[in-house]
Write a protein that holds these residues in place. Structure first.
Motif, short mmCIF file in Angstrom:
data_model
loop_
_atom_site.label_atom_id
_atom_site.label_comp_id
_atom_site.label_asym_id
_atom_site.label_seq_id
_atom_site.Cartn_x
_atom_site.Cartn_y
_atom_site.Cartn_z
N MET A 1 -11.91 0.92 5.59
CA MET A 1 -12.10 0.77 4.15
C MET A 1 -11.03 1.60 3.44
N GLY A 2 -10.36 0.99 2.45
CA GLY A 2 -9.31 1.68 1.72
C GLY A 2 -9.87 2.73 0.78
N GLU A 3 -8.97 3.55 0.25
CA GLU A 3 -9.36 4.61 -0.67
C GLU A 3 -9.84 4.01 -1.97
N LEU A 4 -10.87 4.60 -2.56
CA LEU A 4 -11.39 4.12 -3.83
C LEU A 4 -10.34 4.31 -4.92
N PRO A 5 -10.34 3.43 -5.95
CA PRO A 5 -9.43 3.64 -7.08
C PRO A 5 -9.63 5.02 -7.68
N LYS A 6 -8.56 5.56 -8.22
CA LYS A 6 -8.61 6.93 -8.72
C LYS A 6 -9.67 7.12 -9.79
N PHE A 7 -9.82 6.14 -10.70
CA PHE A 7 -10.80 6.33 -11.78
C PHE A 7 -12.22 6.36 -11.23
N GLN A 9 -12.99 7.57 -8.15
CA GLN A 9 -13.11 8.90 -7.56
C GLN A 9 -13.42 9.94 -8.64
N MET A 10 -12.74 9.83 -9.78
CA MET A 10 -12.96 10.77 -10.87
C MET A 10 -14.38 10.66 -11.41
N LEU A 35 -9.41 15.59 -17.77
CA LEU A 35 -9.46 14.83 -16.52
C LEU A 35 -8.07 14.39 -16.09
N ALA A 36 -7.27 13.92 -17.05
CA ALA A 36 -5.92 13.47 -16.73
C ALA A 36 -5.08 14.62 -16.17
N THR A 37 -5.23 15.80 -16.75
CA THR A 37 -4.48 16.96 -16.28
C THR A 37 -4.96 17.39 -14.90
N GLU A 38 -6.29 17.45 -14.71
CA GLU A 38 -6.85 17.90 -13.44
C GLU A 38 -6.45 16.99 -12.29
N TRP A 39 -6.46 15.67 -12.53
CA TRP A 39 -6.20 14.70 -11.47
C TRP A 39 -4.75 14.23 -11.42
N ALA A 46 -8.05 8.17 -16.96
CA ALA A 46 -9.15 9.07 -17.27
C ALA A 46 -10.17 8.39 -18.18
N ALA A 47 -9.68 7.59 -19.12
CA ALA A 47 -10.58 6.86 -20.02
C ALA A 47 -11.45 5.89 -19.23
N ARG A 48 -10.89 5.24 -18.20
CA ARG A 48 -11.67 4.32 -17.37
C ARG A 48 -12.76 5.07 -16.61
N ALA A 49 -12.46 6.28 -16.19
CA ALA A 49 -13.47 7.09 -15.49
C ALA A 49 -14.65 7.38 -16.40
N LEU A 50 -14.37 7.77 -17.64
CA LEU A 50 -15.45 8.05 -18.58
C LEU A 50 -16.23 6.79 -18.92
N GLN A 51 -15.52 5.66 -19.02
CA GLN A 51 -16.21 4.40 -19.28
C GLN A 51 -17.14 4.05 -18.12
N GLU A 52 -16.72 4.34 -16.90
CA GLU A 52 -17.56 4.10 -15.73
C GLU A 52 -18.85 4.92 -15.82
N LEU A 53 -18.73 6.16 -16.25
CA LEU A 53 -19.91 7.02 -16.40
C LEU A 53 -20.82 6.52 -17.51
N ARG A 54 -20.22 5.99 -18.58
CA ARG A 54 -21.03 5.43 -19.66
C ARG A 54 -21.77 4.19 -19.18
#
Length: 246
Positions: A1-7, A9-10, A35-39, A46-54
Motif C-alpha cells: 500500500m502506498g503512502e497516504l496523501p500528505k493532507f 497524514q496531516m 500546519l504548512a510550516t510544520e509539514w 494544509a487547507a485540505r487537511a482542515l477541510q478533511e477534519l471538518r
C-alpha cells in the motif's frame, strides 16, 4: 500500500490528538499557516487537511478566528490504541477530564464468547473487572475486562476495585514480563439492555456499539479480553488490528 496523501497524514495527526484528549472541545487547532510550516507543504494542502477534519465532524471554523475542536467530540470512542499510547508516554491511561468507576473486580465464569477469545473452556474461572467510564458530559462507556486465571494469580490488583493508573495492560506487562503485541477489535451493534440503559443514561429503546477487544502477546497468547459498550451518540473512529510494540 502506498503512502497516504500528505493532507490525509496531516488530518490524521490532528485527529489523533483530538481522540487522545490532547485537544479538547473548544481548543483551537493549528492554523493553515502553522500546519504548512510544520509539514513543509503549501497552504492549499494544509487547507485540505482542515477541510478533511471538518468533514469528519471534528473541527469547526469560526469566521475571522480560526478552527476549533467541535463540542461533542468528548463522546467519541476513545480507541484503545490512544489509551495505550497515553499510558506509555504519561503513565496514565485516561485523558484529562475522563473518569472511571470500578464496579466489579472478582473471579467469574467465562461466558462462551470470552472463553473462545481467551482459549479456555466455557465456564472456566477467569478474572473479571468492570468499569463505567465517562467525562464532563456523563458516562460514555461500559468496559468489562476478562483475564486468564494465571495472570490474575500474579497481578492481584486486577481483582481490586481501586483504579490502576497506568491501565490494566501496562500493569499486566509489569507483573508478567509479557508484552502486548497485537490488538484486535470486533465490532457489532445491538439494542441496549436495561442495565446498560441505566448506566449510560439512554432512552428505551436505544442501540449501542459493542467492541470485543482482544490483546495477545508475541506467542499469540491472550493477555486481556475487553467487552466495551458505547452509547449511540458521537462518531466512531476504529482500528481493527494494530501492533502494540516492536
Amino acid at each position: 500500500m502506498g503512502e497516504l496523501p500528505k493532507f490525509v497524514q496531516m488530518a490524521n495527526r490532528v485527529r489523533d490528538r483530538i481522540l487522545s484528549g490532547d485537544l479538547r472541545p473548544g481548543d483551537e487547532v493549528p492554523s493553515e499557516r502553522a500546519l504548512a510550516t510544520e509539514w513543509g507543504v503549501a497552504r492549499p494542502t494544509a487547507a485540505r487537511a482542515l477541510q478533511e477534519l471538518r468533514s469528519l465532524g471534528l473541527v469547526e471554523s469560526r469566521q475571522g478566528s480560526g478552527s476549533y475542536v467541535r463540542e461533542g467530540t468528548a463522546n467519541v470512542y476513545r480507541r484503545a490504541k490512544d489509551r495505550y499510547a497515553r499510558s506509555a508516554s504519561a503513565g496514565r491511561v485516561y485523558a484529562e477530564g475522563e473518569w472511571a468507576r470500578i464496579v466489579a473486580a472478582k473471579r467469574a465464569q467465562a461466558p462462551g464468547h470470552v472463553a473462545k477469545a481467551l482459549g479456555v473452556d466455557e465456564g472456566s474461572t477467569v478474572g473479571r473487572r468492570q468499569r463505567i467510564l465517562g467525562d464532563g458530559s456523563g458516562p460514555t462507556e461500559i468496559s468489562t475486562s476478562w483475564f486468564p486465571i494465571d495472570i490474575v494469580e500474579v497481578a492481584p490488583n486486577l481483582m481490586s476495585r481501586n483504579r490502576i493508573r497506568e491501565g490494566s495492560l501496562a500493569y499486566i506487562e509489569s507483573c508478567t514480563g509479557r508484552r502486548g503485541q497485537v490488538a484486535r477489535d470486533q465490532l457489532s451493534a445491538r439494542m441496549a439492555s436495561a442495565a446498560e440503559r441505566r448506566e449510560l443514561y439512554l432512552d428505551n429503546p436505544s442501540a449501542v456499539l459493542v467492541v470485543l477487544h482482544v490483546v495477545v502477546d508475541r506467542k499469540n497468547q491472550p493477555l486481556e479480553v475487553v467487552d466495551a459498550v458505547y452509547p449511540p451518540a458521537g462518531r466512531w473512529f476504529l482500528d481493527q488490528e494494530y501492533p502494540l510494540g516492536s
